[in-house]
Design an enzyme around this catalytic site. Structure first.
Site, short mmCIF file in Angstrom:
data_model
loop_
_atom_site.label_atom_id
_atom_site.label_comp_id
_atom_site.label_asym_id
_atom_site.label_seq_id
_atom_site.Cartn_x
_atom_site.Cartn_y
_atom_site.Cartn_z
N LYS A 227 0.80 -1.22 0.00
CA LYS A 227 0.00 0.00 0.00
C LYS A 227 0.84 1.27 0.00
O LYS A 227 0.36 2.34 -0.44
CB LYS A 227 -0.94 0.01 1.21
CG LYS A 227 -2.13 -0.93 1.11
CD LYS A 227 -3.17 -0.41 0.14
CE LYS A 227 -4.45 -1.23 0.19
NZ LYS A 227 -5.49 -0.68 -0.71
N SER B 293 0.84 -9.87 -0.55
CA SER B 293 0.57 -8.44 -0.49
C SER B 293 0.86 -7.79 0.86
O SER B 293 1.00 -6.57 0.94
CB SER B 293 -0.88 -8.17 -0.88
OG SER B 293 -1.77 -8.84 0.01
#
Length: 518
Positions: free
Chosen positions: A50, A308
């Site tokens: 992110k 992720s």
């Protein structure tokens, strides 16, 4: 699409992000007989991809003459990404979080220098406050996924994969929440090498991209039906920008279960010694599901799974560990009825032989019968369990509870047994928000008109606790009771007829009927 390619090529994320390694996963590659590569975004400074999109967005904002700061709503990795990017670029940052956000996440954002505002009972309420503050105070709202510059920042992952992997790639598996990550990766990869398949992976209960692609338009999942286990991807509706790319570039969507996600977390740990968050293991869970369902011949081309993130609460590890064996279909959970007589328990144990037993609960039922809840883990392939189950079934009545949520979450951890003379008892499974006053709210709505007969709660380190309740509801009050439950607003499932409950919590079940249902 050309605009996105240009944005990705121009994206500057490396003042704060790292070029994450693309590593061979040797153990899982050997098991699956395919070359599996892991794109290690869990190694970023905030342990999540992110930071790429957040930095790329804020980098452009700080050059604007009227910029006074950024604001966003997030209880997860995006919050840390915005906080770190803003600190690096010298921008003020405000993060709005729901009141039930775990303290570890609040502390992490505070430590990065952002101002945290706790408000609302959900992400949607926090987002509304953030947007209002954006309009009233002039902060720029940084969306976690529905923004072209954020998508371009995430697209640098696709650019890195193409640079790092020289051998042929069959497919890239990407976790999907709001769609920003897969949109960025897909836009770049499909532009450069269109033959590579882009496969999105979602958790069951939060598969909003799957629903959108099927409908041909963005759809919104019902709030009460949204599953929060993989909280990093638990989104009700995909973003507009991401969906436009997805409908052109995604080749396939896969949904996986909680057990499959937990098994993938274990797989990644065995190869890397890193414990990922549930959303971080989605892609590998998708790889395994894809290979299980595939009838195509084996290929030498690699499969890439994007890992992720690794922001997982320590308290969740117990639940993940419990469910990982079920995800591999290595653990079998059986409800077995044996004669209540001297030597019968010993005879059953001899029948099991030298099995790896993970669970063994014995409960006297009546003068003639006893009940066993037995967890058995195969040492090798899962078909060993099927053969053992068939062997046990030849001697005893057996109900397979391996995929039974109530058995896995509650019954296997509960003592006690059936109670005689308990009329009109109904059994329910709830998700209570992990915040002070959640139980009191439940009890206040129900008041004193219903008698609670059973209560079992487990904390899993997530935003929601799992609660199992028995309650007496008079026959004439069922409709009113269900209306009361709906007014509370917690997700729930009635489990009164669940085989695990019938075997271990209710009175005199019809074992033959349960076996037929099983």
């Amino acid at each position: 699409m050309d605009r996105y390619i240009r944005k990705i090529l121009e994206a500057n994320v490396y003042e704060v992000a790292e070029q994450s390694p693309l590593e061979l996963a040797p153990i899982i590659s050997t098991r699956l007989n395919r070359r599996i590569l892991l794109k290690r975004e869990d190694l970023q400074p905030i342990f999540s991809f992110k930071v790429r999109g957040a930095f790329n967005k804020i980098r452009k904002l700080v050059t604007e003459p009227d910029h006074i700061g950024v604001i966003t709503a997030s209880a997860g990795n995006h919050a840390q990404g915005v906080a770190l990017a803003a600190a690096k670029l010298g921008s003020k940052a405000v993060i709005v979080m729901g009141k039930n956000t775990p303290g570890i996440k609040v502390d992490a954002v505070n430590a990065l220098g952002a101002k945290v505002i706790l408000t609302g009972e959900s992400y949607d309420e926090a987002a509304e406050v953030a947007r209002l503050m954006s309009r009233e105070q002039g902060y720029t709202y940084v969306h976690p996924f529905d923004d072209e510059d954020v998508i371009a920042g995430q697209g640098t992952i696709g650019m890195e994969i193409m640079r790092q992997c020289r051998e042929p790639i069959d497919a890239i598996f990407v976790p999907v929440g709001g769609g920003g990550l897969i949109a960025g990766i897909a836009a770049y990869v499909k532009y450069l090498r269109p033959a590579i398949r882009i496969i999105g992976v979602e958790a069951q209960g939060s598969a909003c991209m799957t629903a959108a692609l099927k409908a041909g338009k963005r759809v919104s999942l019902k709030k009460e039906e949204l599953d929060q286990f993989a909280d990093g991807t638990a989104v009700r509706q995909v973003g507009k920008h991401g969906f436009e790319i997805a409908r052109q570039c995604i080749d396939q969507m896969i949904t996986v279960t909680v057990d499959q996600i937990c098994a993938a977390i274990k797989d990644i740990f065995e190869d890397t010694r890193v414990v990922t968050e549930p959303a971080g293991a989605l892609a590998l869970a998708g790889v395994k599901h894809y290979l299980e369902q595939s009838t195509a011949p084996s290929s030498a081309a690699s499969l890439v799974a994007v890992v992720s993130g690794a922001n997982v609460n320590f308290d969740r590890l117990r639940h993940i560990s419990e469910r990982s064996e079920a995800g591999e279909k290595r653990e079998m959970l059986l409800g077995v009825t044996i004669p209540e007589q001297p030597g019968s328990f010993q005879r059953f144990c001899k029948l099991l032989g030298k099995q790896h037993v993970t669970e063994f609960n014995y409960r006297y039922r009546d003068k003639e019968h006893a009940r066993l809840l037995v967890g058995i883990q195969s040492a090798g392939r899962s078909d060993q369990n099927a053969r053992l189950k068939e062997k046990i079934t030849r001697h005893y009545p057996v109900v397979d509870l391996s995929s039974n949520e109530v058995a896995a979450l509650h019954v296997r951890h509960m003592g006690g047994g059936p109670v005689e003379g308990l009329a009109n008892e109904r059994l329910y499974r709830f998700e209570f928000p992990e915040r002070p006053g959640a139980l009191l709210k439940f009890l206040t709505v129900l008041g004193r008109q219903y008698n609670i007969t059973l209560f079992h709660y487990r904390n899993h380190g997530a935003a929601f606790g799992r609660v199992f309740i028995g309650i007496q509801v008079p026959n004439g009050a069922v409709s009113r009771f269900r209306a009361d439950l709906r007014s509370i607003g917690y997700r729930y499932w009635e489990e009164t007829g669940n085989p695990a409950c019938e075997l271990f919590l209710k009175n005199s079940p019809d074992t033959k009927r349960l076996m037929l249902r099983d």
